[in-house]
Write an enzyme that holds these catalytic residues in place. Structure first.
Site, PDB file in Angstrom:
ATOM      1  CD  GLU A  73     -27.795 -78.568  36.156  1.00  0.00           C
ATOM      2  OE1 GLU A  73     -28.026 -77.363  36.414  1.00  0.00           O
ATOM      3  OE2 GLU A  73     -27.420 -79.386  37.032  1.00  0.00           O
ATOM      4  N   PRO A 298     -21.485 -63.854  44.311  1.00  0.00           N
ATOM      5  CG  PRO A 298     -22.573 -62.963  46.157  1.00  0.00           C
ATOM      6  CD  PRO A 298     -21.984 -62.580  44.836  1.00  0.00           C
ATOM      7  NE  ARG A 299     -24.372 -71.969  41.083  1.00  0.00           N
ATOM      8  CZ  ARG A 299     -24.228 -72.316  39.816  1.00  0.00           C
ATOM      9  NH1 ARG A 299     -23.445 -71.616  39.026  1.00  0.00           N
ATOM     10  NH2 ARG A 299     -24.836 -73.360  39.331  1.00  0.00           N
ATOM     11  N   GLY A 340     -26.428 -63.639  34.737  1.00  0.00           N
ATOM     12  CA  GLY A 340     -26.166 -63.708  33.308  1.00  0.00           C
ATOM     13  C   GLY A 340     -24.995 -62.882  32.828  1.00  0.00           C
ATOM     14  CG  ASN A 365     -18.511 -74.900  34.077  1.00  0.00           C
ATOM     15  OD1 ASN A 365     -17.503 -75.518  33.759  1.00  0.00           O
ATOM     16  ND2 ASN A 365     -19.177 -74.142  33.234  1.00  0.00           N
ATOM     17  CD  GLU A 368     -19.574 -68.643  32.076  1.00  0.00           C
ATOM     18  OE1 GLU A 368     -20.117 -67.653  31.564  1.00  0.00           O
ATOM     19  OE2 GLU A 368     -20.083 -69.302  33.007  1.00  0.00           O
TER      20      GLU A 368
END
Length: 459
Positions: A73, A298-299, A340, A365, A368
């Site tokens: 977000e 990894p997330r 990032g 998502n 991207e």
């Protein structure tokens, strides 16, 4: 206060010790959760007290409050913020978050005069202290964030609050209906809702939200970091391999991926009953003689070490991003243990497996990835991004498979087919380009709301 919200307020008040305990546990692995904890309860450092006299509800130079709970977000909020700063010169940003990764990402968005704090816990006291401290001119909640006391407090003070880039899946709608005594007044307290898709708009209206437009997904307006993309592609070309990324993987998905690689071992190795993957030949070269290089990102950062250990326990060598200087070191698996830098990782990759979609977690998502020209192979579980996943598959920018084994096989086939790969990469770029415009539409709507609200106050 209604009886329903009074009961809810009592529960949130009593849950405060549990929240503090949870934050202490999280801070042990993610130090960001230990930062400025008292802000979550509406208590702010003395340096912030001087801001109150100048944060009025006028237009020029005063707080535009933007709430982005987590990393995804916050990245979408950054896209919107760029347009807001163009339309509202001199605006001051009040940026709030709920997660440590969101707050770390949000630091990049700050300019002189802006303020970044935690979202207040949804008790009447914390909400009142937050609103009294900052008195924002408008509140913009990103995507799904609905908090009954926060919205009631804003409405009482005459602060318009909108839900931007709004989405609501069927599961969440069912939950909202079960708690309609609490959720319906909260949704009704919004000044406006701007949905991502027509289906989201329909579900939001069913939940009681005042939907005033369908603007699309802000994430289509993302502009990947050009420097990261260029660096990633340079490293990819230097490797001489076809690079496949397991992107934003969630707990359990790395094990699925390793199992899929294990099942691909030659029969002679399988007959030996070896527990580990043969690190010397666990991925065969394609028709062009280029082997696959696997990259795993990894997330969640608190899982970086555990994922590395898991991969190494399967008999594979690992080269973490945190050790690179001139580029990735030779290893069976490259591990993206940084935040990032998704544009870098997508730039390094010829194709990606979409994390969160192979375990029943709703997906991540994929926009991207497409914006970086990286086609995606998604699993069956994309309910959090259903419309974007459907559109991507229809546009040829993504491919849906039934499980991880099929995903690994499909990704290998894709990257080893030169003409098909180039065509799919072009379709990925075209897909994102065809759906841009949500950021400007949302920023214009916010500016109009501010002007209308200011005019109403004058009258």
């Amino acid at each position: 206060m209604t009886p329903a919200r009074a009961l809810y307020s009592a529960v949130t008040w009593m849950a405060q010790p549990l929240l503090r305990a949870k934050l202490r546990r999280r801070a042990a692995t993610e130090p960001g959760y230990g930062v400025a904890v008292e802000e979550r309860f509406g208590h702010y450092a003395p340096a912030l007290d001087s801001l109150s006299p100048i944060s009025t509800t006028g237009l020029g130079g005063h707080f535009v409050w933007l709430h982005a709970v987590s990393l995804g977000e916050t990245r979408a909020a950054a896209i919107l913020l760029a347009e807001l700063r163009q339309l509202l010169p001199g605006m001051r940003l009040l940026l709030t978050h709920g997660t440590a990764t969101g707050r770390a990402e949000g630091e990049k968005m700050m300019q002189p005069g802006d303020v970044q704090v935690w979202q207040p816990w949804d008790t009447p006291g914390a909400v009142q202290r937050f609103l009294r401290q900052f008195r924002p001119a408008v509140g913009i909640l990103m995507e799904t964030e609905i908090w009954p006391n926060l919205l009631a407090g804003c409405r009482h003070r005459g602060i318009p609050v909108v839900l931007a880039n709004a989405r609501l899946n069927e599961k969440s709608l069912a939950g909202a209906r079960r708690l309609s005594w609490l959720s319906r007044p909260a949704y009704a307290g919004l000044a406006a809702v701007w949905a991502q898709t027509d289906a989201d708009a329909e579900r939001l209206r069913a939940a009681g939200a005042p939907v005033q437009g369908v603007f699309g997904n802000l994430k289509f307006d993302v502009v990947p970091d050009a420097g990261q993309l260029a660096q990633g592609r340079a490293w990819r070309n230097a490797s001489g391999r076809r690079v496949v990324l397991l992107a934003s993987s969630r707990d359990g998905e790395e094990a699925m991926w390793l199992e899929a690689l294990q099942s691909n071992r030659p029969p002679a190795q399988s007959a030996l009953g070896q527990p580990a993957i043969d690190s010397g030949a666990f991925d065969e070269a394609g028709p062009a003689g280029l082997p696959v290089q696997w990259l795993v990102v990894p997330r969640h950062p608190q899982r970086f070490d555990a994922v590395r250990q898991l991969i190494e326990s399967a008999g594979l060598t690992v080269s973490p991003r945190s050790t690179w200087s001139a580029g990735p070191e030779a290893a069976d698996v490259w591990l993206g243990d940084s935040l990032g830098e998704m544009a870098l990782y997508y730039g390094m990759s010829h194709a990606a497996l979409l994390g969160g979609s192979y375990a029943p977690l709703g997906g991540q998502n994929l926009i991207e990835a497409a914006a970086c020209g990286c086609p995606v192979v998604t699993g069956p579980h994309t309910f959090n991004f259903a419309e974007a996943a459907r559109l991507a598959c229809e546009a040829g920018a993504a491919l849906r498979v039934a499980d991880m084994a099929e995903g690994v096989a499909a990704a290998r086939a894709l990257v080893h087919g030169a003409s098909r790969l180039a065509e799919t990469q072009e379709k990925a770029l075209a897909f994102t380009g065809a759906h841009r415009g949500a950021a400007l539409a949302t920023a214009l709507a916010v500016a109009q709301l501010l002007r209308s609200h200011a005019a109403a106050e004058v009258e």
